[in-house]
Design an enzyme around this catalytic site. Structure first.
Site, PDB file in Angstrom:
ATOM      1  N   ARG A 200     -10.862  -0.655   9.969  1.00 43.74           N
ATOM      2  CA  ARG A 200     -10.303   0.708  10.467  1.00 43.74           C
ATOM      3  C   ARG A 200     -10.750   1.025  11.842  1.00 43.74           C
ATOM      4  NH1 ARG A 200     -10.859   3.807   4.605  1.00 43.74           N
ATOM      5  NH2 ARG A 200     -12.339   2.077   3.737  1.00 43.74           N
TER       6      ARG A 200
ATOM      7  N   ARG B  65      -3.888   9.860  16.165  1.00 44.31           N
ATOM      8  CA  ARG B  65      -4.314  10.109  14.559  1.00 44.31           C
ATOM      9  C   ARG B  65      -5.373  11.507  14.434  1.00 44.31           C
ATOM     10  NH1 ARG B  65      -1.241   6.389  14.746  1.00 44.31           N
ATOM     11  NH2 ARG B  65      -1.564   4.352  13.560  1.00 44.31           N
TER      12      ARG B  65
ATOM     13  N   TYR C  10       0.942  -1.247  -0.097  1.00 41.21           N
ATOM     14  CA  TYR C  10       0.036   0.000  -0.061  1.00 41.21           C
ATOM     15  C   TYR C  10       0.858   1.277  -0.150  1.00 41.21           C
ATOM     16  CZ  TYR C  10      -3.650   3.190   1.423  1.00 41.21           C
ATOM     17  OH  TYR C  10      -4.713   4.203   1.392  1.00 41.21           O
ATOM     18  N   ASP C  11       1.784   1.462   0.790  1.00 45.26           N
ATOM     19  CA  ASP C  11       2.562   2.635   1.192  1.00 45.26           C
ATOM     20  C   ASP C  11       3.610   2.876   0.022  1.00 45.26           C
ATOM     21  OD1 ASP C  11       1.466   2.211   3.687  1.00 45.26           O
ATOM     22  OD2 ASP C  11       3.301   1.982   4.696  1.00 45.26           O
TER      23      ASP C  11
ATOM     24  N   GLY D 155      -2.625   2.576  23.183  1.00 39.89           N
ATOM     25  CA  GLY D 155      -3.621   3.522  23.073  1.00 39.89           C
ATOM     26  C   GLY D 155      -2.974   5.087  22.964  1.00 39.89           C
TER      27      GLY D 155
ATOM     28  N   ASN E 275      -6.451   9.973   7.513  1.00 37.16           N
ATOM     29  CA  ASN E 275      -7.554   9.205   8.139  1.00 37.16           C
ATOM     30  C   ASN E 275      -9.126  10.074   7.893  1.00 37.16           C
ATOM     31  OD1 ASN E 275      -5.618   7.626   9.083  1.00 37.16           O
ATOM     32  ND2 ASN E 275      -6.850   7.051  10.996  1.00 37.16           N
TER      33      ASN E 275
HETATM   34  P1  NAD Z   1     -12.454   1.776   0.019  1.00 34.82           P
HETATM   35  O1  NAD Z   1     -11.607   0.442   0.132  1.00 34.82           O
HETATM   36  O2  NAD Z   1     -13.874   1.897   0.589  1.00 34.82           O
HETATM   37  O3  NAD Z   1     -12.446   2.390  -1.709  1.00 34.82           O
HETATM   38  C1  NAD Z   1     -11.800   1.818  -2.802  1.00 34.82           C
HETATM   39  C2  NAD Z   1     -12.539   1.479  -3.912  1.00 34.82           C
HETATM   40  O4  NAD Z   1     -11.698   0.934  -4.750  1.00 34.82           O
HETATM   41  C3  NAD Z   1     -13.749   0.263  -3.463  1.00 34.82           C
HETATM   42  O5  NAD Z   1     -14.987   0.581  -3.873  1.00 34.82           O
HETATM   43  C4  NAD Z   1     -12.797  -0.987  -4.214  1.00 34.82           C
HETATM   44  O6  NAD Z   1     -13.596  -2.015  -4.526  1.00 34.82           O
HETATM   45  C5  NAD Z   1     -12.369  -0.143  -5.328  1.00 34.82           C
HETATM   46  N1  NAD Z   1     -11.146  -1.076  -5.959  1.00 34.82           N
HETATM   47  C6  NAD Z   1     -10.073  -1.527  -5.202  1.00 34.82           C
HETATM   48  N2  NAD Z   1      -9.355  -2.019  -6.068  1.00 34.82           N
HETATM   49  C7  NAD Z   1      -9.605  -2.137  -7.361  1.00 34.82           C
HETATM   50  C8  NAD Z   1      -9.246  -2.407  -8.714  1.00 34.82           C
HETATM   51  N3  NAD Z   1      -8.019  -3.005  -9.151  1.00 34.82           N
HETATM   52  N4  NAD Z   1      -9.882  -1.900  -9.615  1.00 34.82           N
HETATM   53  C9  NAD Z   1     -11.233  -1.076  -9.487  1.00 34.82           C
HETATM   54  N5  NAD Z   1     -11.625  -0.778  -8.454  1.00 34.82           N
HETATM   55  C10 NAD Z   1     -10.849  -1.121  -7.370  1.00 34.82           C
HETATM   56  O7  NAD Z   1     -11.421   2.931   0.249  1.00 34.82           O
HETATM   57  P2  NAD Z   1     -11.739   4.565   0.751  1.00 34.82           P
HETATM   58  O8  NAD Z   1     -11.483   4.636   2.199  1.00 34.82           O
HETATM   59  O9  NAD Z   1     -12.704   4.952   0.204  1.00 34.82           O
HETATM   60  O10 NAD Z   1     -10.365   4.979   0.042  1.00 34.82           O
HETATM   61  C11 NAD Z   1     -10.430   5.764  -1.224  1.00 34.82           C
HETATM   62  C12 NAD Z   1      -9.260   6.077  -1.779  1.00 34.82           C
HETATM   63  O11 NAD Z   1      -8.506   6.953  -0.906  1.00 34.82           O
HETATM   64  C13 NAD Z   1      -8.048   4.866  -1.762  1.00 34.82           C
HETATM   65  O12 NAD Z   1      -7.030   4.935  -2.835  1.00 34.82           O
HETATM   66  C14 NAD Z   1      -7.253   5.110  -0.337  1.00 34.82           C
HETATM   67  O13 NAD Z   1      -5.945   4.608  -0.746  1.00 34.82           O
HETATM   68  C15 NAD Z   1      -7.197   6.611  -0.503  1.00 34.82           C
HETATM   69  N6  NAD Z   1      -7.113   7.052   1.232  1.00 34.82           N
HETATM   70  C16 NAD Z   1      -8.294   6.921   2.001  1.00 34.82           C
HETATM   71  C17 NAD Z   1      -7.896   7.352   3.272  1.00 34.82           C
HETATM   72  C18 NAD Z   1      -9.232   6.905   4.337  1.00 34.82           C
HETATM   73  O14 NAD Z   1      -9.066   7.358   5.589  1.00 34.82           O
HETATM   74  N7  NAD Z   1     -10.212   6.280   3.760  1.00 34.82           N
HETATM   75  C19 NAD Z   1      -6.763   7.810   3.922  1.00 34.82           C
HETATM   76  C20 NAD Z   1      -5.780   7.722   2.777  1.00 34.82           C
HETATM   77  C21 NAD Z   1      -5.867   7.446   1.484  1.00 34.82           C
END
Ligand code: NAD
Length: 333
Positions: free
Chosen positions: A191, A216, A150-151, A212, A179
C-alpha cells in the site's frame, strides 16, 4: 438488542484496521471475538490483546460455515485482504471471501439477532467520473480487470447486505472506507503509505507510479475506527452505504514530499508505470457521515504520518519491496 456489555465478533480482526477496532472495543468494555484466517493479518497485531479477559481469538476462514457458540450482539465484517498484491494473489478466494464469506456472516447475524456492519470500500466507485464521490454515485468499475475480485466482490457484498436489510431479516450498516493508514500495517503489503515510509526508512528511493499527480485522501486509523463504531451504534440503520474517510486530498507527489521531509536523508523518488485500472482521483464526500453520525476525522495528515513513521521505525522487520531497475522510468528530484 445491544446489551450493556455487547459481545462483538470482528471478522478480519487481526488485520490492520481490525486490530485497532478490537483494541478500541475492548477499551469500551465490550467482549470481543476476533475471527481471522491470518491471510493478510498478523498475529503480532492481536498478541497484546490475547491476555485481555474479554478477548477471544478464533482462527478460521469466513468462506467456511461460521459457527460461534453463545450470544452475539454485533458483527463487524472486515475479513478481506485490502492491498492489491494480496487480494490479487488468489483472486478467486478474494471473490469467495467477499461474497460467500459475507453471506456466511449475514446468516450468522440473522441466527443470533446481531447487528451487522460491512466494511466496504471506495473501490466500489472504481475510477470515478464524479468528484468528490458521494454515496449516490454508482461507480465506474471494470468488472473483468485484475482488481475486479476486490471491487466487484465488495459491490456484490453490498448487494447481499441490502437484500438482507430489505427483507427485514437483519439490521445492516455498510461503510465505504477510503484509504486508511497507521500503525499495524504490514511493511510488505504494497500500500502506498507503508511502501513510501518503509522505502524512506531503509534508504531506498520511494517508488511512485505514473507521474505522481493522481490524488488520494488519507484517513488516520483512529479516526476511521471511531467512524465505524459510530455507524454501528447509530440507532436507525441508514438507508444506504455511508462514506468514511478524510476529505483532505493530496497528490501522491505531495505525500512523498511530506514523508521525505519527515525522514531525514530519504532518497529521491523513482517513477514506475501506473498499474492497470488505477484510479486517477479519490476524495470522499462525508456530508452524510457528518449528518447521520456526527462524525468527522480529526487527525491531520502530518500528525498521522509522524505516528506511522515512528511505529514503522520500531516495528519494521520486513524489507520494503525493492523495485526492478527495468521498471524505473525516470529519476527526478
Ligand atoms: P487487512 O488485510 O490488514 O485485514 C484484513 C483481515 O482479514 C486480515 O487479518 C486477513 O487475514 C483477514 N482475512 C482475509 N480473508 C479472510 C477470510 N477469507 N477469512 C477470514 N479472515 C480473512 O486489511 P485492512 O486494511 O485492515 O482492511 C480491513 C477491511 O477494510 C477490509 O475488508 C478492506 O476491504 C476494508 N477497507 C480497507 C481500506 C484501507 O485503506 N485499509 C480501505 C477500504 C476498505
Amino acid at each position: 438488542m445491544t446489551s450493556f456489555l455487547p459481545t462483538v465478533l470482528v471478522a478480519g480482526g487481526a488485520g490492520f484496521i481490525g486490530s485497532h477496532l478490537c483494541e478500541t472495543l475492548l477499551a469500551r468494555g465490550h467482549r470481543v471475538i476476533c475471527l481471522d484466517s491470518f491471510l493478510s493479518g498478523r498475529r503480532e497485531n492481536v498478541l497484546p490483546l490475547t491476555n485481555h479477559p474479554s478477548f477471544r481469538l478464533i482462527e478460521g476462514d469466513v468462506t467456511d460455515p461460521v459457527d460461534i457458540p453463545g450470544p452475539l450482539d454485533q458483527i463487524y465484517n472486515l475479513a478481506c485482504a485490502a492491498s492489491p498484491p494480496q487480494y490479487q494473489a488468489d483472486p478467486v478466494h478474494t471473490m469467495r471471501t467477499n461474497v460467500i464469506g459475507c453471506g456466511n456472516l449475514l446468516e450468522l447475524a440473522q441466527a443470533k439477532g446481531a447487528r451487522f456492519l460491512q466494511a466496504s470500500t471506495s473501490e466500489v466507485y472504481g475510477d470515478p467520473l464524479a468528484h468528490p464521490q458521494t454515496e449516490d454515485y454508482w461507480g465506474n468499475v471494470n468488472c473483468t480487470g485484475p482488481r475486479a475480485c476486490y471491487d466487484e466482490g465488495k459491490r456484490a457484498a453490498e448487494t447481499l447486505c441490502f437484500d438482507y436489510l430489505r427483507t427485514g431479516a437483519i439490521d445492516v450498516r455498510v461503510a465505504r472506507i477510503f484509504n486508511t493508514y497507521g500503525p499495524n500495517m504490514r511493511p510488505d503489503d504494497g500500500r502506498i503509505i507503508s511502501n513510501l515510509i518503509c522505502q524512506a526508512l531503509q534508504d531506498q528511493p520511494m517508488t511512485l507510479y505514473g507521474d505522481g499527480t493522481q490524488t488520494r485522501s488519507f484517513c488516520y486509523v483512529s479516526d476511521l475506527v471511531e467512524g465505524l463504531i459510530a455507524l454501528m451504534e447509530v440507532p436507525a440503520a441508514p438507508e444506504g452505504a455511508v462514506n468514511l474517510g478524510n476529505p483532505g486530498e493530496f497528490s501522491v507527489l505531495e505525500l512523498a514530499g511530506l514523508i521525505r521531509q519527515m525522514v531525514p536523508g530519504s532518497l529521491k523518488p523513482v517513477f514506475c508505470p501506473l498499474p492497470q485500472d488505477d484510479p486517477r482521483r479519490r476524495q470522499p464526500d462525508i456530508t452524510l457521515a457528518r449528518q447521520l453520525l456526527r462524525w468527522q476525522p480529526h487527525v491531520p495528515l502530518k500528525q498521522g504520518l509522524r505516528a506511522t513513521i515512528d511505529w514503522f521505525a520500531v516495528h519494521q522487520g520486513v524489507h520494503a519491496p525493492r523495485i526492478a531497475q527495468t521498471e524505473i522510468k525516470e529519476m527526478r528530484s
